[in-house]
Motif scaffolding. Structure first.
Motif, PDB file in Angstrom:
ATOM      1  N   UNK A  83       0.843  -1.196   0.000  1.00  0.00           N
ATOM      2  CA  UNK A  83       0.000   0.000   0.000  1.00  0.00           C
ATOM      3  C   UNK A  83       0.878   1.247   0.000  1.00  0.00           C
ATOM      4  N   UNK A  84       0.393   2.353  -0.554  1.00  0.00           N
ATOM      5  CA  UNK A  84       1.196   3.588  -0.580  1.00  0.00           C
ATOM      6  C   UNK A  84       1.583   4.022   0.829  1.00  0.00           C
ATOM      7  N   UNK A  85       2.755   4.632   0.926  1.00  0.00           N
ATOM      8  CA  UNK A  85       3.216   5.094   2.230  1.00  0.00           C
ATOM      9  C   UNK A  85       2.646   6.454   2.593  1.00  0.00           C
ATOM     10  N   UNK A  86       1.967   7.109   1.658  1.00  0.00           N
ATOM     11  CA  UNK A  86       1.315   8.386   1.921  1.00  0.00           C
ATOM     12  C   UNK A  86       0.102   8.484   1.007  1.00  0.00           C
ATOM     13  N   UNK A  87      -0.967   9.073   1.515  1.00  0.00           N
ATOM     14  CA  UNK A  87      -2.193   9.205   0.734  1.00  0.00           C
ATOM     15  C   UNK A  87      -2.494  10.681   0.469  1.00  0.00           C
ATOM     16  N   UNK A  88      -3.089  10.983  -0.685  1.00  0.00           N
ATOM     17  CA  UNK A  88      -3.475  12.376  -0.944  1.00  0.00           C
ATOM     18  C   UNK A  88      -4.528  12.845   0.053  1.00  0.00           C
ATOM     19  N   UNK A  89      -4.591  14.143   0.247  1.00  0.00           N
ATOM     20  CA  UNK A  89      -5.630  14.712   1.096  1.00  0.00           C
ATOM     21  C   UNK A  89      -6.995  14.502   0.450  1.00  0.00           C
ATOM     22  N   UNK A  90      -8.078  14.557   1.213  1.00  0.00           N
ATOM     23  CA  UNK A  90      -9.405  14.246   0.668  1.00  0.00           C
ATOM     24  C   UNK A  90      -9.799  15.081  -0.539  1.00  0.00           C
ATOM     25  N   UNK A  91      -9.360  16.355  -0.615  1.00  0.00           N
ATOM     26  CA  UNK A  91      -9.754  17.214  -1.724  1.00  0.00           C
ATOM     27  C   UNK A  91      -8.830  17.082  -2.931  1.00  0.00           C
ATOM     28  N   UNK A  92      -7.774  16.295  -2.807  1.00  0.00           N
ATOM     29  CA  UNK A  92      -6.776  16.150  -3.874  1.00  0.00           C
ATOM     30  C   UNK A  92      -7.101  14.925  -4.717  1.00  0.00           C
ATOM     31  N   UNK A  93      -7.577  15.152  -5.938  1.00  0.00           N
ATOM     32  CA  UNK A  93      -7.986  14.051  -6.817  1.00  0.00           C
ATOM     33  C   UNK A  93      -7.007  13.818  -7.972  1.00  0.00           C
ATOM     34  N   UNK A  94      -5.816  14.364  -7.880  1.00  0.00           N
ATOM     35  CA  UNK A  94      -4.883  14.280  -9.009  1.00  0.00           C
ATOM     36  C   UNK A  94      -4.346  12.882  -9.248  1.00  0.00           C
ATOM     37  N   UNK A  95      -4.262  12.056  -8.202  1.00  0.00           N
ATOM     38  CA  UNK A  95      -3.562  10.779  -8.321  1.00  0.00           C
ATOM     39  C   UNK A  95      -4.477   9.585  -8.043  1.00  0.00           C
ATOM     40  N   UNK A  96      -5.755   9.711  -8.344  1.00  0.00           N
ATOM     41  CA  UNK A  96      -6.708   8.652  -8.046  1.00  0.00           C
ATOM     42  C   UNK A  96      -6.792   7.590  -9.136  1.00  0.00           C
ATOM     43  N   UNK A  97      -6.420   7.935 -10.354  1.00  0.00           N
ATOM     44  CA  UNK A  97      -6.508   6.975 -11.453  1.00  0.00           C
ATOM     45  C   UNK A  97      -5.578   5.778 -11.193  1.00  0.00           C
ATOM     46  N   UNK A  98      -6.015   4.586 -11.629  1.00  0.00           N
ATOM     47  CA  UNK A  98      -5.221   3.368 -11.403  1.00  0.00           C
ATOM     48  C   UNK A  98      -3.839   3.445 -12.040  1.00  0.00           C
ATOM     49  N   UNK A  99      -3.690   4.251 -13.085  1.00  0.00           N
ATOM     50  CA  UNK A  99      -2.388   4.342 -13.761  1.00  0.00           C
ATOM     51  C   UNK A  99      -1.321   4.933 -12.856  1.00  0.00           C
ATOM     52  N   UNK A 100      -1.734   5.694 -11.841  1.00  0.00           N
ATOM     53  CA  UNK A 100      -0.757   6.262 -10.921  1.00  0.00           C
ATOM     54  C   UNK A 100      -0.214   5.207  -9.944  1.00  0.00           C
ATOM     55  N   UNK A 101      -0.752   4.015  -9.955  1.00  0.00           N
ATOM     56  CA  UNK A 101      -0.267   2.959  -9.067  1.00  0.00           C
ATOM     57  C   UNK A 101       0.699   2.016  -9.780  1.00  0.00           C
ATOM     58  N   UNK A 102       1.160   2.428 -10.934  1.00  0.00           N
ATOM     59  CA  UNK A 102       2.148   1.654 -11.683  1.00  0.00           C
ATOM     60  C   UNK A 102       3.514   2.328 -11.549  1.00  0.00           C
ATOM     61  N   UNK A 103       4.540   1.480 -11.535  1.00  0.00           N
ATOM     62  CA  UNK A 103       5.908   2.001 -11.444  1.00  0.00           C
ATOM     63  C   UNK A 103       6.292   2.668 -12.765  1.00  0.00           C
ATOM     64  N   UNK A 104       6.997   3.825 -12.761  1.00  0.00           N
ATOM     65  CA  UNK A 104       7.564   4.574 -11.629  1.00  0.00           C
ATOM     66  C   UNK A 104       6.658   5.717 -11.150  1.00  0.00           C
ATOM     67  N   UNK A 105       5.442   5.763 -11.708  1.00  0.00           N
ATOM     68  CA  UNK A 105       4.580   6.907 -11.399  1.00  0.00           C
ATOM     69  C   UNK A 105       4.102   6.886  -9.950  1.00  0.00           C
ATOM     70  N   UNK A 106       3.952   5.670  -9.392  1.00  0.00           N
ATOM     71  CA  UNK A 106       3.579   5.600  -7.978  1.00  0.00           C
ATOM     72  C   UNK A 106       4.682   6.166  -7.090  1.00  0.00           C
ATOM     73  N   UNK A 107       5.930   5.960  -7.496  1.00  0.00           N
ATOM     74  CA  UNK A 107       7.046   6.547  -6.750  1.00  0.00           C
ATOM     75  C   UNK A 107       7.038   8.069  -6.881  1.00  0.00           C
ATOM     76  N   UNK A 108       6.791   8.578  -8.085  1.00  0.00           N
ATOM     77  CA  UNK A 108       6.822  10.024  -8.310  1.00  0.00           C
ATOM     78  C   UNK A 108       5.769  10.754  -7.483  1.00  0.00           C
ATOM     79  N   UNK A 109       4.543  10.233  -7.479  1.00  0.00           N
ATOM     80  CA  UNK A 109       3.501  10.989  -6.781  1.00  0.00           C
ATOM     81  C   UNK A 109       3.666  10.891  -5.262  1.00  0.00           C
ATOM     82  N   UNK A 110       4.184   9.744  -4.780  1.00  0.00           N
ATOM     83  CA  UNK A 110       4.389   9.640  -3.336  1.00  0.00           C
ATOM     84  C   UNK A 110       5.545  10.527  -2.882  1.00  0.00           C
ATOM     85  N   UNK A 111       6.597  10.586  -3.674  1.00  0.00           N
ATOM     86  CA  UNK A 111       7.707  11.483  -3.332  1.00  0.00           C
ATOM     87  C   UNK A 111       7.228  12.940  -3.313  1.00  0.00           C
ATOM     88  N   UNK A 112       6.356  13.287  -4.259  1.00  0.00           N
ATOM     89  CA  UNK A 112       5.814  14.654  -4.303  1.00  0.00           C
ATOM     90  C   UNK A 112       4.947  14.940  -3.081  1.00  0.00           C
TER      91      UNK A 112
END
Length: 592
Positions: A83-112
């Motif tokens: 599971x991700x080590x950090x989750x977006x805030x409730x109002x932040x919908x930028x990273x909800x698409x399943x494609x963001x859970x694929x490498x390396x994009x899951x790393x990029x959004x969590x680092x951000x």
């Protein structure tokens, strides 16, 4: 221009050369006061540097974030897919698409997100720092980080990459075309794409009515009755002068005006003039005298012998409240009740708009307005976009210009693009007396040398707050319970500042809470109201209409005449009138 310089030199402490320099600076590179920014960031830096414990705490939190991300990365590369080590805030919908859970994009959004979290720690909870400066620094850093979000770039957004591959780049081609058209329309002073399908008087603001009065600040519209019998007491709606009135008369299905007319109410609407340079010296009290009071005079002449239900929206509600308090002070009993839609009376906690209100910023803004005589409605709309840049700027940028998905225009969006200006002097008085000094609830705001006291109001009040309101936060709207000693019915509805108000029945996704407090009852805290009051499905409109009906008399009167020609209120033209057609194009041309 020379006359403006001389007049400003004679009547203001600021030198005209300083005002002109600030105005030019604001219209080119710097919309915020340099002094306000310098004070805020200096306050943050000095107090942050003073406390070594804060440094150590930040180092530990940063190290923990890095370790969590490293641990997650190792497990992800080993194929465990944790599971991700950090989750977006409730109002932040930028990273909800399943494609963001694929490498390396899951790393990029969590680092951000971890970087955002780190800056949040660094700018909050610093002892000795002024709360206003803390909020401003945190807000501006968050806005800066949002610019660098991986969702904003072609090569780091998996949704855009996928669409580009599938469509062979046609999405980018459509996006470039949309971008160039938007820029071209802006430079020509034209409305955004799609608004041509929503013309005022044809698709919008089409409830039948007549303009029965006009002065230099407003037109008064009387709507035609649609029932054979009406209630004796009329309704007067006072919208904010920052908006066109037809937000309450959009298309028939979501028109509050039509909703009332179809239920036997005689409705009057104030339509404010869109001010230009010639209105630069209009006062706040001019809006009361030549707006609310002039409208009451007209309504009382057209329908004599009946009290009026006053309804105010946003700034119009604040103005109506001031008028009601002054009327109570001079024993003017023409108001039967007062309804406030998302209107502030206590400005001690004005929400995110308060980020832009301090002495330095107000003085700077006065210089900006001084140069052209008004504050541009286009600029005000940009401020609202800036407050919610994720949804209103960057998500739109990605959707329209990278994914090539044109936005679907609708009536409320078309209305929002129809900007209005605000006179220089009035807006300066409003910012200083209300937002900056909170003079109204402190008893320092005066009319004709007499203080305006909200405690003098004795008519029943119906107030509406909206859960996601960033212009008039609902807890601040709720304070009408604290500053008056009369019966107050408060309704809290889902939605934002506009959608929560334009909330017709039949839309099941909305809900509301409602409670009536009598003057003899103890004050109920806002959080207690929210926790204890039943949540009801649907629109709050029927509950408000029932409240009005109980105070408006029976449906037993014939429809009133249109205007009063013999008494000085002839029918001038058909609704929606002349003033609502004025645009803010002049301000766009000046800015570009």
């Amino acid at each position: 221009m020379l006359q403006n310089l001389i007049a400003a030199f004679d009547s203001h402490p600021a030198h005209p050369a300083d005002r002109l320099r600030h105005a030019l600076l604001a219209w080119t590179i710097q919309p915020l006061s340099p002094g306000s920014l310098a004070l805020a960031f200096t306050d943050w830096y000095v107090h942050f540097a003073m406390y070594a414990a804060k440094h150590g705490d930040l180092v530990l939190k940063t190290a923990d974030s890095c370790l969590r991300l490293a641990h997650w990365t190792a497990r992800e590369l080993l194929g465990e897919h944790p599971d991700p080590c950090v989750e977006p805030l409730p109002f932040d919908h930028r990273f909800l698409d399943d494609k963001w859970h694929q490498w390396p994009f899951n790393f990029l959004y969590q680092a951000f997100l971890l970087q955002e979290q780190g800056w949040q720690w660094a700018t909050h909870g610093i002892r000795g720092m002024h709360p206003h400066h803390e909020s401003l620094v945190s807000f501006l850093i968050r806005q800066t980080l949002d610019v660098m979000s991986p969702s904003n770039f072609l090569l780091t957004n998996p949704e855009v990459i996928s669409a580009t591959i599938e469509e062979h780049g046609r999405n980018l081609q459509r996006g470039i075309h949309a971008f160039t058209e938007d820029v071209s329309r802006f430079l020509r002073g034209e409305s955004p794409r799609g608004t041509e399908a929503y013309t005022v008087g044809k698709e919008l603001a089409i409830t039948p009515g007549k303009v029965v009065y006009r002065n230099h600040l407003m037109e008064l519209i009387q709507y035609e009755s649609s029932t054979s019998q009406v209630r004796p007491q009329p309704v007067l709606i006072v919208p904010a002068w920052i908006m066109k009135y037809y937000i309450l008369d959009l298309q028939p299905d979501d028109s509050l005006v039509k909703y009332l007319v179809d239920r036997g109410y005689t409705v009057f609407m104030v339509s404010w003039k869109n001010p230009g340079p010639e209105e630069r010296d209009v006062h706040f009290d001019d809006y009361r005298r030549h707006g609310v009071m002039a409208a009451l005079d007209a309504v009382g002449t057209i329908i004599p012998g009946q009290k009026v239900h006053g309804v105010g929206y946003c700034l119009g509600g604040t103005l109506l409240t001031v008028a009601a308090a002054q009327m109570a002070r001079v024993d003017d009993a023409r108001l039967q009740s007062m309804t406030l839609f998302a209107s502030l009376t206590d400005f001690s906690e004005p929400g995110e708009l308060g980020l832009f209100i301090d002495p330095s910023q107000v003085a700077y803004l006065e210089d900006v307005m001084w140069e052209q005589g008004y504050f541009s409605g286009v600029r005000m709309r940009e401020v609202f976009f800036f407050l919610h840049s994720i949804d209103l700027i960057w998500s739109r940028y990605v959707r329209e210009y990278l994914l090539g998905e044109p936005r679907k225009m609708f009536d409320l969006m078309a209305w929002n693009a129809d900007a209005t200006n605000m006179p220089y002097r009035m807006h300066s008085e409003y910012l200083r007396h209300f937002y900056l000094n909170n003079d109204l609830t402190q008893g320092r705001f005066e009319i004709d040398g007499e203080p305006v006291m909200l405690l003098d109001i004795r008519i029943p009040i119906f107030a509406v707050g909206t859960v996601r309101d960033h212009i008039a936060p609902w807890k601040s709207v709720y304070k009408i319970n604290r500053v008056t000693r009369t019966e107050v019915t408060f309704a809290l509805t889902t939605g934002g500042h506009n959608v929560g108000v334009v909330n017709p029945p039949g839309q099941d996704r909305y809900a509301y809470q409602i409670h009536t407090r009598q003057p003899s009852e103890k004050y109920l805290q806002a959080d207690d109201f929210h926790a204890r009051t039943e949540l009801r499905d649907g629109s709050w409109w029927p509950a408000w209409e029932s409240w009005l009906a109980a105070r408006s008399g029976d449906l037993a009167c014939p429809p009133p005449r249109m205007g009063a020609p013999d008494e000085g209120y002839p029918v001038l033209m058909a609704a929606p009138g002349m003033y609502v057609m004025e645009t803010a194009r002049l301000s766009i041309e000046r800015e570009t």
